[in-house]
Write a protein that holds these residues in place. Structure first.
Motif, PDB file in Angstrom:
ATOM      1  N   MET A   1       0.846  -1.174   0.000  1.00  0.00           N
ATOM      2  CA  MET A   1       0.000   0.000   0.000  1.00  0.00           C
ATOM      3  C   MET A   1       0.895   1.241   0.000  1.00  0.00           C
ATOM      4  N   THR A   2       0.637   2.158  -0.919  1.00  0.00           N
ATOM      5  CA  THR A   2       1.458   3.359  -1.007  1.00  0.00           C
ATOM      6  C   THR A   2       1.082   4.347   0.087  1.00  0.00           C
ATOM      7  N   THR A   3       1.933   5.339   0.254  1.00  0.00           N
ATOM      8  CA  THR A   3       1.686   6.368   1.269  1.00  0.00           C
ATOM      9  C   THR A   3       0.409   7.125   0.976  1.00  0.00           C
ATOM     10  N   ASP A   4       0.150   7.416  -0.306  1.00  0.00           N
ATOM     11  CA  ASP A   4      -1.083   8.127  -0.664  1.00  0.00           C
ATOM     12  C   ASP A   4      -2.309   7.299  -0.320  1.00  0.00           C
ATOM     13  N   ASN A   5      -2.274   6.001  -0.639  1.00  0.00           N
ATOM     14  CA  ASN A   5      -3.403   5.134  -0.313  1.00  0.00           C
ATOM     15  C   ASN A   5      -3.614   5.048   1.191  1.00  0.00           C
ATOM     16  N   LEU A  10      -6.726   6.426   5.941  1.00  0.00           N
ATOM     17  CA  LEU A  10      -6.784   7.018   7.274  1.00  0.00           C
ATOM     18  C   LEU A  10      -7.852   8.107   7.329  1.00  0.00           C
ATOM     19  N   PHE A  11      -7.897   8.962   6.307  1.00  0.00           N
ATOM     20  CA  PHE A  11      -8.939   9.998   6.280  1.00  0.00           C
ATOM     21  C   PHE A  11     -10.323   9.376   6.174  1.00  0.00           C
ATOM     22  N   ARG A  12     -10.437   8.302   5.421  1.00  0.00           N
ATOM     23  CA  ARG A  12     -11.728   7.609   5.294  1.00  0.00           C
ATOM     24  C   ARG A  12     -12.195   7.097   6.661  1.00  0.00           C
ATOM     25  N   TRP A  13     -11.272   6.520   7.440  1.00  0.00           N
ATOM     26  CA  TRP A  13     -11.604   6.030   8.786  1.00  0.00           C
ATOM     27  C   TRP A  13     -12.011   7.177   9.709  1.00  0.00           C
ATOM     28  N   ILE A  14     -11.237   8.256   9.690  1.00  0.00           N
ATOM     29  CA  ILE A  14     -11.554   9.413  10.533  1.00  0.00           C
ATOM     30  C   ILE A  14     -12.908   9.987  10.141  1.00  0.00           C
ATOM     31  N   SER A  15     -13.160  10.078   8.844  1.00  0.00           N
ATOM     32  CA  SER A  15     -14.423  10.599   8.339  1.00  0.00           C
ATOM     33  C   SER A  15     -15.599   9.749   8.816  1.00  0.00           C
ATOM     34  N   THR A  16     -15.465   8.447   8.714  1.00  0.00           N
ATOM     35  CA  THR A  16     -16.533   7.541   9.145  1.00  0.00           C
ATOM     36  C   THR A  16     -16.780   7.657  10.645  1.00  0.00           C
ATOM     37  N   MET A  47     -16.892  14.739  23.768  1.00  0.00           N
ATOM     38  CA  MET A  47     -15.428  14.870  23.752  1.00  0.00           C
ATOM     39  C   MET A  47     -14.834  14.057  22.598  1.00  0.00           C
ATOM     40  N   ALA A  48     -15.298  12.821  22.435  1.00  0.00           N
ATOM     41  CA  ALA A  48     -14.805  11.980  21.334  1.00  0.00           C
ATOM     42  C   ALA A  48     -15.124  12.632  19.991  1.00  0.00           C
ATOM     43  N   HIS A  49     -16.337  13.138  19.870  1.00  0.00           N
ATOM     44  CA  HIS A  49     -16.723  13.784  18.620  1.00  0.00           C
ATOM     45  C   HIS A  49     -15.880  15.042  18.364  1.00  0.00           C
ATOM     46  N   GLY A  50     -15.613  15.802  19.394  1.00  0.00           N
ATOM     47  CA  GLY A  50     -14.792  17.005  19.234  1.00  0.00           C
ATOM     48  C   GLY A  50     -13.400  16.685  18.717  1.00  0.00           C
ATOM     49  N   ILE A  51     -12.798  15.663  19.263  1.00  0.00           N
ATOM     50  CA  ILE A  51     -11.466  15.246  18.808  1.00  0.00           C
ATOM     51  C   ILE A  51     -11.530  14.766  17.359  1.00  0.00           C
ATOM     52  N   LEU A  52     -12.533  13.946  17.051  1.00  0.00           N
ATOM     53  CA  LEU A  52     -12.682  13.439  15.683  1.00  0.00           C
ATOM     54  C   LEU A  52     -13.002  14.564  14.698  1.00  0.00           C
ATOM     55  N   PHE A  53     -13.759  15.557  15.142  1.00  0.00           N
ATOM     56  CA  PHE A  53     -14.097  16.711  14.306  1.00  0.00           C
ATOM     57  C   PHE A  53     -12.828  17.468  13.915  1.00  0.00           C
ATOM     58  N   ILE A  54     -11.968  17.718  14.892  1.00  0.00           N
ATOM     59  CA  ILE A  54     -10.707  18.414  14.612  1.00  0.00           C
ATOM     60  C   ILE A  54      -9.833  17.579  13.679  1.00  0.00           C
ATOM     61  N   LEU A  55      -9.756  16.267  13.929  1.00  0.00           N
ATOM     62  CA  LEU A  55      -8.978  15.390  13.053  1.00  0.00           C
ATOM     63  C   LEU A  55      -9.546  15.375  11.633  1.00  0.00           C
ATOM     64  N   TYR A  56     -10.872  15.429  11.522  1.00  0.00           N
ATOM     65  CA  TYR A  56     -11.519  15.457  10.208  1.00  0.00           C
ATOM     66  C   TYR A  56     -11.139  16.726   9.446  1.00  0.00           C
ATOM     67  N   LEU A  57     -11.177  17.871  10.125  1.00  0.00           N
ATOM     68  CA  LEU A  57     -10.816  19.124   9.466  1.00  0.00           C
ATOM     69  C   LEU A  57      -9.346  19.121   9.047  1.00  0.00           C
ATOM     70  N   LEU A  58      -8.477  18.646   9.930  1.00  0.00           N
ATOM     71  CA  LEU A  58      -7.052  18.544   9.579  1.00  0.00           C
ATOM     72  C   LEU A  58      -6.848  17.571   8.418  1.00  0.00           C
ATOM     73  N   GLY A  59      -7.551  16.441   8.472  1.00  0.00           N
ATOM     74  CA  GLY A  59      -7.468  15.455   7.390  1.00  0.00           C
ATOM     75  C   GLY A  59      -8.004  16.003   6.081  1.00  0.00           C
TER      76      GLY A  59
END
Length: 98
Positions: A1-5, A10-16, A47-59
């Motif tokens: 698996m390449t770095t791009d994939n 990873l973004f797909r997981w964070i998004s879900t 709290m979990a959603h807040g962390i995931l929300f920030i990760l989603y925006l960064l992702g």
């Protein structure tokens, strides 16, 4: 698996996870708090959603650079983060198939 994939996966997981946490917050934790007066779940899931929300925006910004998205696409991705089911639409419409 390449770095791009790997980045896209990873973004797909964070998004879900972000989308699911938002739905759980809206449709389970909030009714428990306001109808049955059980506020503990809003604190935990919030709290979990807040962390995931920030990760989603960064992702989303990360994908903007990796996938050469337009600013319009980045805006749509960011806007979808505040809409129920929005991240699911982003996954299907803007991420390449794995």
């Amino acid at each position: 698996m390449t770095t791009d994939n790997l980045s896209i996966q990873l973004f797909r997981w964070i998004s879900t996870l972000e989308a699911i946490s938002f739905l759980v917050l809206l449709f389970i934790a909030m009714p428990l708090k306001y109808i049955w007066e059980i506020p503990e779940y809003v604190r935990i899931i919030g709290m979990a959603h807040g962390i995931l929300f920030i990760l989603y925006l960064l992702g989303g910004f990360w994908m903007f650079k990796k996938l050469n998205w337009s600013v319009k696409t980045l805006f749509i991705v960011f806007l979808s983060s505040v809409l129920p089911f929005g991240p699911f639409v982003v996954e299907r419409r803007y991420l390449p198939k794995s």
